[in-house]
Write an enzyme that holds these catalytic residues in place. Structure first.
Site, PDB file in Angstrom:
ATOM      1  N   SER A 327       0.802  -1.227   0.000  1.00  0.00           N
ATOM      2  CA  SER A 327       0.000   0.000   0.000  1.00  0.00           C
ATOM      3  C   SER A 327       0.832   1.272   0.000  1.00  0.00           C
ATOM      4  O   SER A 327       0.321   2.343  -0.297  1.00  0.00           O
ATOM      5  CB  SER A 327      -0.940   0.003   1.193  1.00  0.00           C
ATOM      6  OG  SER A 327      -1.813  -1.095   1.077  1.00  0.00           O
ATOM      7  N   HIS A 370     -15.370   0.871   2.270  1.00  0.00           N
ATOM      8  CA  HIS A 370     -15.114   2.179   2.849  1.00  0.00           C
ATOM      9  C   HIS A 370     -16.209   3.188   2.539  1.00  0.00           C
ATOM     10  O   HIS A 370     -16.104   4.352   2.899  1.00  0.00           O
ATOM     11  CB  HIS A 370     -13.782   2.737   2.324  1.00  0.00           C
ATOM     12  CG  HIS A 370     -12.583   2.010   2.851  1.00  0.00           C
ATOM     13  ND1 HIS A 370     -11.950   1.015   2.145  1.00  0.00           N
ATOM     14  CD2 HIS A 370     -11.919   2.123   4.027  1.00  0.00           C
ATOM     15  CE1 HIS A 370     -10.936   0.558   2.852  1.00  0.00           C
ATOM     16  NE2 HIS A 370     -10.896   1.207   4.006  1.00  0.00           N
ATOM     17  N   CYS A 383      -7.746   2.642   0.782  1.00  0.00           N
ATOM     18  CA  CYS A 383      -8.831   1.922   0.126  1.00  0.00           C
ATOM     19  C   CYS A 383      -8.353   1.298  -1.185  1.00  0.00           C
ATOM     20  O   CYS A 383      -7.971   1.995  -2.122  1.00  0.00           O
ATOM     21  CB  CYS A 383     -10.000   2.882  -0.149  1.00  0.00           C
ATOM     22  SG  CYS A 383     -11.315   2.072  -1.076  1.00  0.00           S
TER      23      CYS A 383
END
Lengths: 611, 368
Positions: A327, A370, A383
């Site tokens: 991420s 989300h 997300c």
């Protein structure tokens, strides 16, 4: 006309004219031979007696004087590598006869096994017999005293004082500093180490290897006359040795040790960098190894244990370890999306916990989804669904263009060997590598930093540092300055700008706002939020096994199935003084395993440097 | 090729005898140099050297069959072949001890810079034989031979091989001085050389200046060249009048001497055979040099005279520099002692030179 012909004739030499000139050559040859004859007479007849005496005791010899190796300091002037005196017991084969008796006497005095001495002695076979051979390295002062006292019973035995490398904080920054070891025949033959002799120690790794020629100094020596028992009679000529240069690192040793303490029991790496100039402040690779043990001579057993350890202690994970950026890569995807205009500040997307693409469902890390997310929430909460779509709109080749222009997937050029480059894939790359065509679904994995993507912690530190400082990409530096023995600075490192992040400042500032929210507005890094100091960063959780096989990130499998935890950060958020990349292998969550380490490194550094 | 009966009648038995004598002495000394002090794996040098001698003598006979007059036509070809070999060395040569000097051709390794000496002698002989003048050469006229010499010289310096480069310059200079330089040009040349040397000095780095000074005075480097010269002088001097006896040299045996089978082989001779031995070998060499000049004197034409002078100067400088160096009279520079030092290319080059001398010698009465 006739006159001209006569002139030409007179000016053109015939053979006889040359022959007349030969007498000069005969004279020259005879004169030279006479000179040589006189010299022979002088050396062999007039001075012959003296030379015969000198040859009978073979007494003119060379003794080497090893130069002290250059010291290494940290950026604050703390000594981290120095030399300590060590004492070696040597045998000069020519003078120590009978050799067996000498071994036995030495063994009786020192309780060292004869076989060890013999083994070392045999290694030097083929060398001139007047060269002393080290048979007992690094003996302690008691043994030294005993041998000195019995000197007369031990013909040909001598004590050699040799400086030995000493790492003050043993094991700290070991990968960075490297260690010394005996030069191998292969290294001798390589020509890279001119002036080296067998038995010399050279840098085998890290700074010690990279700056070998600066650190080693220049060997000196003495031409001496010794008597028949090998004892010094007088020194004929001396050439002073020249000590090596001193190196000041950019590393802050106190920060380095604090960071290493935070990795106690963890496997991983951390790089801390000054965003204003690219200076590396700390570089941790855990677990580490004992450098002083290398200097003393490593046993086969210890060496094998080190290289077979599954935690790879000999690898500098900060620049040799390659990991999926996971991420943390979303910083890059966000930058590329904004810059290419496929999203803007107001673009929102709805996350229901998965994204359908083709006939497959791509999960978000949060099964419940989300809800409605914009770029800030997408970064803050990491997300996946948002970034799947950004990636899909960009395509793999645009993403890789931005990643490569930001320095990911290529070596940073740091002054250390064996740096890994990592991988930033393109469609072309995959075709060449595997022969298969790029699948569009793969772009989705790339957009969240999985798939073929591989980066080093050092690359991520450089990247996040550039994000923090407004886009300036500096080459990471380890050396602050090199100072010669006279105290003159021979090399002073200047910040080296290698490029800029390929985004406009307005777009970069949006990304920075998102990174601020990660920690300070309820994002995935909320755990490390502090009132006194604002940190911006990004968490990452790198899958070790494919997400399709494990049901969720927190899959309760064996430890080596657990994902790696990332945290990249800079602080203070507005004008950062430090940028950090931390990876904890199999640490599971970036927010809980890596972020606290990053926070403590940052805290330690900012507290220390505060006026 | 028909062998002319006159060639056999005029065969130069004297030169053949001198060559054989020096070669035999060389092998005897080399045997001691590589065998003393227990075996160190050097015995093979002795057998390799014998093979080189065999090949060298074969080449010598081939060359003496060739009428040296034909070489005048072939000179550019021979010269550029040698230059081509030098270029090949720089491209694919083997590096030993920091310099790129050797070409590996299957089982043999050759050192083309040795053969270049012969190529340079032949092409300069051709040039000077065709462009002569009693008043001597002027600076302008010397530009071309200087250019010819510079070509291999630069390539050799690139290797780098200072010793051979120096020999090429000295051989060329000897031949040029022999054909004569106009007096005023000689003075200019002298001043030009002095100015270039002096001004060049200031362009050198400190370490380069240091290297030049050490070259001129080995004593400045007491741990390297200076130490070698001291050991070399001890070995030579300790031979005294009659030597320590064959195979009994101690300096050699204890490997105090560097390069004892190549450049410093004279020390082995001097230590084991003493003054008697060194004077005997010096006498053989002196005889060879005078013999070579005598061939130059008797040569039928200018080209032959120049070939003989060139080859003799090649021998002379090799002998003088090597002996001068090991006895501490000269800078330390790697030049082999002709026919005595170990080294295939050196032996073969020397024997090719002998072949050239013989070719000139046996055709001295033949008019064609």
């Amino acid at each position: 006309m006739a006159e001209q012909i006569v002139n030409t004739y007179l000016n053109t030499p015939d053979n006889d004219w040359y022959k007349a000139r030969l007498s000069g050559l005969v004279f020259a040859v005879l004169a030279a031979c006479f000179m040589l004859f006189i010299r022979m007479f002088h050396l062999q007849i007039i001075e012959g007696e003296e030379f015969r005496r000198l040859s009978e005791s073979n007494c003119i010899r060379i003794q080497n004087i090893d130069p002290p190796r250059g010291l290494i300091y940290d950026s604050k002037g703390e000594l981290i590598v120095d030399n300590r005196p060590s004492f070696n017991v040597c045998i000069t084969p020519k003078d120590a006869k009978p050799i067996e008796e000498t071994f036995n006497r030495l063994a009786a005095l020192t309780r060292a096994p004869v076989s060890d001495m013999e083994e070392r002695f045999k290694k030097q076979k083929g060398m001139p017999s007047y060269n002393p051979v080290v048979v007992l390295p690094d003996v302690d002062r008691d043994i030294l005293g005993v041998i000195e006292a019995r000197r007369f019973d031990l013909p040909g035995v001598s004590i050699q004082v040799k400086p030995l490398r000493h790492y003050v904080h043993n094991g700290s920054a070991a990968h960075l500093l490297g260690y010394l070891g005996e030069i191998s025949q292969k290294e001798m033959d390589s020509g890279k180490y001119p002036g080296s002799l067998r038995g010399d120690s050279i840098g085998k790794n890290g700074i010690e290897k990279k700056f070998e020629m600066k650190l080693r100094g220049i060997r000196g020596g003495r031409q001496v006359e010794v008597d028949a028992r090998g004892r010094l009679v007088r020194v004929l000529r001396t050439v002073e040795e020249k000590p090596g240069n001193t190196i000041y690192l950019t590393i802050d040793q106190q920060l380095q040790m604090a960071a290493e303490a935070l990795f106690q029991g963890n496997v991983g790496a951390a790089v801390a960098m000054d965003p204003d100039n690219g200076n590396i402040l700390a570089m941790v690779s855990s677990p580490t190894f004992d450098q002083n043990e290398f200097v003393a001579g490593l046993s086969h057993q210890t060496w094998n244990a080190l290289i077979n350890n599954p935690q790879r202690p000999m690898e500098n994970k900060a620049l040799q370890g390659t990991y999926p950026p996971a991420s943390t890569y979303k910083i890059l995807t966000a930058m590329a999306g904004l810059e290419e205009g496929v999203i803007d500040e107001h673009t929102t997307m709805v996350c229901n916990g998965y994204y359908r693409y083709g006939n497959r469902s791509y999960k978000c890390w949060r099964p419940d989804g989300h809800g409605s997310v914009d770029i800030y929430r997408a970064l803050a909460h990491s997300c996946d669904v948002y970034f799947y779509q950004v990636g899909q709109r960009l395509g793999v080749d645009k993403l890789s263009f931005y990643a490569r222009s930001s320095g990911l997937g290529s070596r940073t050029g740091i002054d250390l060997d064996n740096e890994a480059s990592g991988i930033i894939p393109t469609a072309e790359w995959k075709k060449q590598r595997t022969g298969d065509v790029w699948q569009r679904g793969e772009t989705l994995s790339i957009a969240i930093g999985q798939g073929f993507n591989l980066v080093t912690p050092l690359q991520m530190a450089c990247f996040v540092s550039a994000v923090g400082n407004g886009g300036k990409r500096f080459k990471p530096q380890l050396i602050q300055k090199v100072v010669d023995p006279d105290g003159d600075v021979v090399k002073l490192t200047q910040p080296e700008l290698v490029g800029k992040l390929p985004v406009h400042l307005t777009h970069l500032n949006m990304v920075r706002k998102g990174l601020w929210q990660v920690v300070n507005a309820g994002g995935t890094g909320s755990l490390i939020r502090m009132k006194s100091l604002e940190i911006s960063g990004k968490t990452g959780t790198a899958q070790v096994i494919s997400r399709a096989r494990g049901d969720a990130e927190t899959s309760a499998g064996p430890a080596h199935w657990k994902p790696h935890a990332w945290f990249v950060a800079y602080a203070p958020a507005e004008s950062p003084k430090i940028a950090v990349a931390v990876i904890v292998e199999h640490g599971e969550h970036g927010g809980s395993a890596a972020a606290p380490i990053a926070r403590d490194i940052i805290k330690h550094y900012l507290k220390e440097t505060k006026p | 090729m028909m062998i002319d009966r006159r060639l056999i009648e005029n065969f130069d038995w004297g030169l053949a005898g001198i060559t054989l004598a020096i070669g035999t002495v060389g092998l005897i000394i080399l045997y001691s140099a590589v065998n003393a002090g227990g075996s160190t794996g050097q015995e093979m040098f002795y057998y390799k050297q014998m093979v080189w001698f065999g090949g060298g003598f074969f080449l010598m006979f081939m060359i003496l069959m060739v009428n040296y007059k034909d070489l005048e036509q072939w000179a550019p070809g021979i010269f550029f072949f040698c230059v081509f070999l030098l270029v090949a060395v720089l491209l694919v040569g083997r590096v030993v001890g920091g310099s790129r000097r050797w070409l590996v051709l299957g089982p043999v390794t050759i050192q083309p810079s040795e053969f270049v000496k012969i190529g340079t002698i032949i092409i300069l002989s051709r040039f000077y034989a065709r462009n002569t003048s009693r008043r001597g050469f002027t600076l302008r006229e010397l530009l071309r031979p200087a250019g010819i010499m510079m070509l291999p010289l630069i390539l050799i310096l690139r290797q780098p091989d200072l010793g051979t480069a120096m020999l090429v310059v000295l051989i060329s200079a000897s031949m040029t001085l022999f054909v004569g330089i106009e007096r005023r040009s000689l003075v200019y040349l002298f001043f030009l050389g002095a100015v270039v040397c002096c001004s060049g000095w200031f362009f050198l780095h400190d370490y380069q200046q240091e290297r030049v000074l050490t070259f001129l005075n080995p004593d400045r480097d007491p741990l390297g060249a200076g130490y070698h010269i001291i050991q070399s002088k001890i070995a030579i001097g300790s031979g005294m009048a009659v030597g320590k006896g064959y195979l009994k040299g101690t300096q050699n045996a204890l490997s105090f001497l560097p390069e004892h089978h190549t450049d410093f082989i004279m020390c082995v001779l001097a230590e084991e055979w003493g003054f008697v031995g060194t004077v005997f070998v010096l006498g053989l060499y002196a005889l060879l040099l005078i013999w070579g000049l005598n061939i130059a004197h008797k040569a039928r034409d200018t080209f032959g005279t120049l070939i003989a002078v060139g080859v003799t100067s090649m021998f002379f400088w090799g002998i003088f520099i090597n002996m001068g160096m090991v006895m501490g009279l000269m800078p330390v520079v790697g030049v082999p002692l002709p026919l005595i030092s170990y080294g295939g290319s050196s032996v073969v080059t020397t024997l090719i030179g002998m072949g050239l001398l013989m070719s000139v010698s046996i055709r001295r009465f033949i008019k064609e």
